[in-house]
Write an enzyme that holds these catalytic residues in place. Sequence first.
Site, PDB file in Angstrom:
ATOM      1  CB  SER A 103      24.190 -13.481   9.080  1.00 25.40           C
ATOM      2  OG  SER A 103      24.149 -12.567  10.066  1.00 25.40           O
ATOM      3  CG  HIS A 135      14.256  -7.577   6.912  1.00 24.99           C
ATOM      4  ND1 HIS A 135      14.756  -6.482   7.253  1.00 24.99           N
ATOM      5  CD2 HIS A 135      15.210  -8.772   6.854  1.00 24.99           C
ATOM      6  CE1 HIS A 135      16.109  -6.519   7.254  1.00 24.99           C
ATOM      7  NE2 HIS A 135      16.179  -8.095   7.362  1.00 24.99           N
ATOM      8  CG  ASP A 157      12.095   3.584   8.953  1.00 19.84           C
ATOM      9  OD1 ASP A 157      12.535   3.434   9.906  1.00 19.84           O
ATOM     10  OD2 ASP A 157      12.749   3.346   7.690  1.00 19.84           O
ATOM     11  CB  ALA A 197       9.516  -4.919  17.121  1.00 11.17           C
ATOM     12  CE1 TYR A 224      17.781   0.980  15.317  1.00  9.57           C
ATOM     13  CE2 TYR A 224      16.509  -0.623  16.633  1.00  9.57           C
ATOM     14  CZ  TYR A 224      16.663   0.147  15.157  1.00  9.57           C
ATOM     15  OH  TYR A 224      15.721  -0.181  14.449  1.00  9.57           O
ATOM     16  CG  HIS A 233      14.512   3.173  17.735  1.00  9.01           C
ATOM     17  ND1 HIS A 233      13.892   4.348  17.469  1.00  9.01           N
ATOM     18  CD2 HIS A 233      14.292   2.408  16.781  1.00  9.01           C
ATOM     19  CE1 HIS A 233      13.150   4.229  16.323  1.00  9.01           C
ATOM     20  NE2 HIS A 233      13.410   2.850  15.941  1.00  9.01           N
ATOM     21  CG  ASN A 246      10.939  -1.645  22.366  1.00  9.37           C
ATOM     22  OD1 ASN A 246       9.709  -1.933  22.196  1.00  9.37           O
ATOM     23  ND2 ASN A 246      11.647  -1.409  21.247  1.00  9.37           N
ATOM     24  CD  GLN A 262      21.232   0.711  12.010  1.00  4.58           C
ATOM     25  OE1 GLN A 262      21.870   0.227  11.209  1.00  4.58           O
ATOM     26  NE2 GLN A 262      19.896   0.848  11.908  1.00  4.58           N
ATOM     27  CG  PHE A 296      22.453   4.393   4.309  1.00  7.04           C
ATOM     28  CD1 PHE A 296      21.609   4.903   3.797  1.00  7.04           C
ATOM     29  CD2 PHE A 296      23.398   3.256   3.862  1.00  7.04           C
ATOM     30  CE1 PHE A 296      21.154   4.379   2.671  1.00  7.04           C
ATOM     31  CE2 PHE A 296      23.293   3.156   2.679  1.00  7.04           C
ATOM     32  CZ  PHE A 296      22.057   3.726   1.864  1.00  7.04           C
ATOM     33  CG  HIS A 303      23.670  -9.289   9.909  1.00  7.06           C
ATOM     34  ND1 HIS A 303      23.024 -10.402   9.679  1.00  7.06           N
ATOM     35  CD2 HIS A 303      22.615  -8.013   9.697  1.00  7.06           C
ATOM     36  CE1 HIS A 303      21.924 -10.133   8.750  1.00  7.06           C
ATOM     37  NE2 HIS A 303      21.739  -8.596   8.922  1.00  7.06           N
TER      38      HIS A 303
END
Length: 310
Positions: free
Chosen positions: A20, A82, A114, A133, A153, A157, A169, A184, A224, A274
């Site tokens: 993807s 998104h 964010d 989320a 993550y 995170h 979470n 991520q 990033f 992805h």
Amino acid sequence: MAIANERKSRLLGAGEIDVSFEFFPPKTEKMEQALWSCIERLAPLHPEFVSVTYGAGGSTRERTHNTVSRIVHETDLKPAAHLTCVAATKEEVDAVARAYWDAGVRHVVALRGDPAGGPGTKYEPHPGGYVNAADLVAGLKRIAPFEVSVAGYPERHPESGSLEADMENLKAKVDAGADRIITQFGFDNAYYLRFLERARATGIWVPITPGVVPIHNFKQVAGFAAKAGATVPSWLAHRFQGLEDDPTTSHLVAAAVATEQVMDLVDEGVKKFHFYTLNRADLVYAICHLLGLRARASTVMPRAETRAVG
């Protein structure tokens, strides 16, 4: 004659790997041309879906919706839009979700988003908005039978207090109805493999797709990574050392690094990837070719016949 212990990654054939792609909505006409060139290049690989990002606080809401709508109507790709919780009430977020459904979008990537004050500031739920989320996933499932992907993550995170809290979470998002986890990006596969093991031990059984970012620009991608809490190994920095003014060699090194990463994951049994394309197709296309994907006929209307809305 095949050797008994031949690496899986050297025996890949068409149909064995699913991919993807992630795009971001363009800000200018030139960026729009770059995006659609990227889509035209990658569409013949027939990805499982393509996702379109959503800026902090809904800052790209209209451009995201326009891009997703064009993908629905002008290609045979399956878009995933998104959607975040930041700076919006539940009613406002629900209205966006319904607009996506009405536009033919059946897949949403549900994210907390964010903090409104930017990375490094404390996240505060919007009054009357979705709390996180997991809350958003549950809300989307109430609106329509969306396919919902969420973020994972592998290295925790950046705002999470511990790996355990982070996994709790993630479990909450899956329990709320998430159908897939997209991680991520990272550069050390050991983090992904440990994350996968922890998730399964926690009772999370939905697909967990590793995120991969080809390094077109090392300084940019390292930036990033710092914001996302992803480790940039010293060996990786060493590979790009001295190539700041040599984009041709840097490009070749990037292709080698990304290929090594995905092939090692294939050898570990991973069959879905992805790619964070950064709206550039060249490296992604080459890596997909090595993964056994081959171009087939695909529908993407010529840009000259279409114009962006808004």
